[in-house]
Design a protein around this motif. Sequence first.
Motif, PDB file in Angstrom:
ATOM      1  N   ALA A 182       0.845  -1.194   0.000  1.00 20.88           N
ATOM      2  CA  ALA A 182       0.000   0.000   0.000  1.00 20.88           C
ATOM      3  C   ALA A 182       0.880   1.244   0.000  1.00 20.88           C
ATOM      4  CB  ALA A 182      -0.974   0.043   1.170  1.00 20.88           C
ATOM      5  N   TRP A 183       0.318   2.349  -0.452  1.00 18.29           N
ATOM      6  CA  TRP A 183       1.083   3.584  -0.581  1.00 18.29           C
ATOM      7  C   TRP A 183       1.573   4.109   0.762  1.00 18.29           C
ATOM      8  CZ3 TRP A 183       3.364   4.834  -4.796  1.00 18.29           C
ATOM      9  CH2 TRP A 183       2.851   4.387  -6.019  1.00 18.29           C
ATOM     10  N   ASP A 184       0.777   3.960   1.814  1.00 20.38           N
ATOM     11  CA  ASP A 184       1.243   4.457   3.112  1.00 20.38           C
ATOM     12  C   ASP A 184       2.396   3.614   3.658  1.00 20.38           C
ATOM     13  OD1 ASP A 184      -0.522   2.305   3.595  1.00 20.38           O
ATOM     14  OD2 ASP A 184      -1.102   3.103   5.550  1.00 20.38           O
ATOM     15  N   ALA A 185       2.531   2.371   3.199  1.00 20.27           N
ATOM     16  CA  ALA A 185       3.648   1.516   3.623  1.00 20.27           C
ATOM     17  C   ALA A 185       4.980   2.074   3.131  1.00 20.27           C
ATOM     18  CB  ALA A 185       3.460   0.092   3.113  1.00 20.27           C
ATOM     19  N   VAL A 186       4.980   2.729   1.977  1.00 24.22           N
ATOM     20  CA  VAL A 186       6.213   3.329   1.443  1.00 24.22           C
ATOM     21  C   VAL A 186       6.782   4.311   2.464  1.00 24.22           C
ATOM     22  CG1 VAL A 186       7.142   4.814  -0.379  1.00 24.22           C
ATOM     23  CG2 VAL A 186       5.538   2.989  -0.956  1.00 24.22           C
ATOM     24  N   GLY A 187       5.936   5.154   3.013  1.00 29.03           N
ATOM     25  CA  GLY A 187       6.379   6.110   4.031  1.00 29.03           C
ATOM     26  C   GLY A 187       6.769   5.436   5.327  1.00 29.03           C
ATOM     27  N   ARG A 188       5.996   4.427   5.753  1.00 27.72           N
ATOM     28  CA  ARG A 188       6.320   3.709   7.000  1.00 27.72           C
ATOM     29  C   ARG A 188       7.675   3.022   6.916  1.00 27.72           C
ATOM     30  NH1 ARG A 188       1.187   1.628   6.474  1.00 27.72           N
ATOM     31  NH2 ARG A 188       2.043  -0.456   6.183  1.00 27.72           N
ATOM     32  N   LEU A 189       8.037   2.540   5.748  1.00 30.56           N
ATOM     33  CA  LEU A 189       9.324   1.870   5.573  1.00 30.56           C
ATOM     34  C   LEU A 189      10.481   2.866   5.471  1.00 30.56           C
ATOM     35  CD1 LEU A 189       8.350  -0.912   3.015  1.00 30.56           C
ATOM     36  CD2 LEU A 189       8.747  -1.180   5.472  1.00 30.56           C
ATOM     37  N   GLY A 190      10.171   4.136   5.369  1.00 35.04           N
ATOM     38  CA  GLY A 190      11.220   5.154   5.279  1.00 35.04           C
ATOM     39  C   GLY A 190      11.750   5.355   3.874  1.00 35.04           C
ATOM     40  N   ILE A 191      10.991   4.944   2.876  1.00 33.70           N
ATOM     41  CA  ILE A 191      11.398   5.137   1.487  1.00 33.70           C
ATOM     42  C   ILE A 191      10.997   6.558   1.090  1.00 33.70           C
ATOM     43  CG2 ILE A 191      11.073   4.370  -0.891  1.00 33.70           C
ATOM     44  CD1 ILE A 191      10.396   1.571   0.330  1.00 33.70           C
ATOM     45  N   ALA A 192      11.994   7.406   0.877  1.00 38.10           N
ATOM     46  CA  ALA A 192      11.737   8.822   0.614  1.00 38.10           C
ATOM     47  C   ALA A 192      11.173   9.062  -0.782  1.00 38.10           C
ATOM     48  CB  ALA A 192      13.015   9.630   0.811  1.00 38.10           C
ATOM     49  N   ASP A 193      11.650   8.296  -1.761  1.00 36.64           N
ATOM     50  CA  ASP A 193      11.230   8.538  -3.140  1.00 36.64           C
ATOM     51  C   ASP A 193      11.326   7.223  -3.897  1.00 36.64           C
ATOM     52  OD1 ASP A 193      10.854   9.337  -5.771  1.00 36.64           O
ATOM     53  OD2 ASP A 193      12.265  11.002  -5.661  1.00 36.64           O
ATOM     54  N   ILE A 194      10.181   6.639  -4.262  1.00 37.93           N
ATOM     55  CA  ILE A 194      10.222   5.342  -4.952  1.00 37.93           C
ATOM     56  C   ILE A 194      10.816   5.447  -6.350  1.00 37.93           C
ATOM     57  CG2 ILE A 194       8.313   4.385  -3.628  1.00 37.93           C
ATOM     58  CD1 ILE A 194       6.642   4.589  -6.233  1.00 37.93           C
ATOM     59  N   MET A 195      10.954   6.641  -6.856  1.00 35.68           N
ATOM     60  CA  MET A 195      11.569   6.818  -8.169  1.00 35.68           C
ATOM     61  C   MET A 195      13.096   6.802  -8.097  1.00 35.68           C
ATOM     62  SD  MET A 195       9.049   6.723 -10.107  1.00 35.68           S
ATOM     63  CE  MET A 195       9.872   7.079 -11.648  1.00 35.68           C
TER      64      MET A 195
END
Length: 144
Positions: free
Chosen positions: A54-67
Amino acid sequence: MSRYTQNTPLNPAGVFTGGNYVVSMRLYHAQDIECVRAITAPYAFTHGEPVAWAWDAVGRLGIADIMRPEWGDCPLGPDGRQLSACITGGAGVVESDDMTPVCWGCGVTPQETVMKAGLQGTLMVHRSGYILVLECLDGVLRVE
């Protein structure tokens, strides 16, 4: 495949301190995530089930920019093109109503840990997108 060093620290052991867990990420249609989880869950001794989605998981994992993955290539959409055409949300997160990021534990984690430890010499590891396979017969390998 895109791989990211995330914010979950590994348990320290000897010279291996300060390393973080690395995850790989693929995009799936939101309605397919439960099927993906069911298919991958029985393979717990390899990558197994996703650790986050999920999109909020990206932030929870500390991924600043998926690009901007630390390892591998930029994420691709279902048509095989980079996601540069998508709308960018806060903190560099590219959001889509239809596509959802799904993250697994990644075999690049040991490489990240060795790099943090500053070890010198030759290492036999897999490269992002490739794997190193060695064959040893049971009883032949001896550690002294």
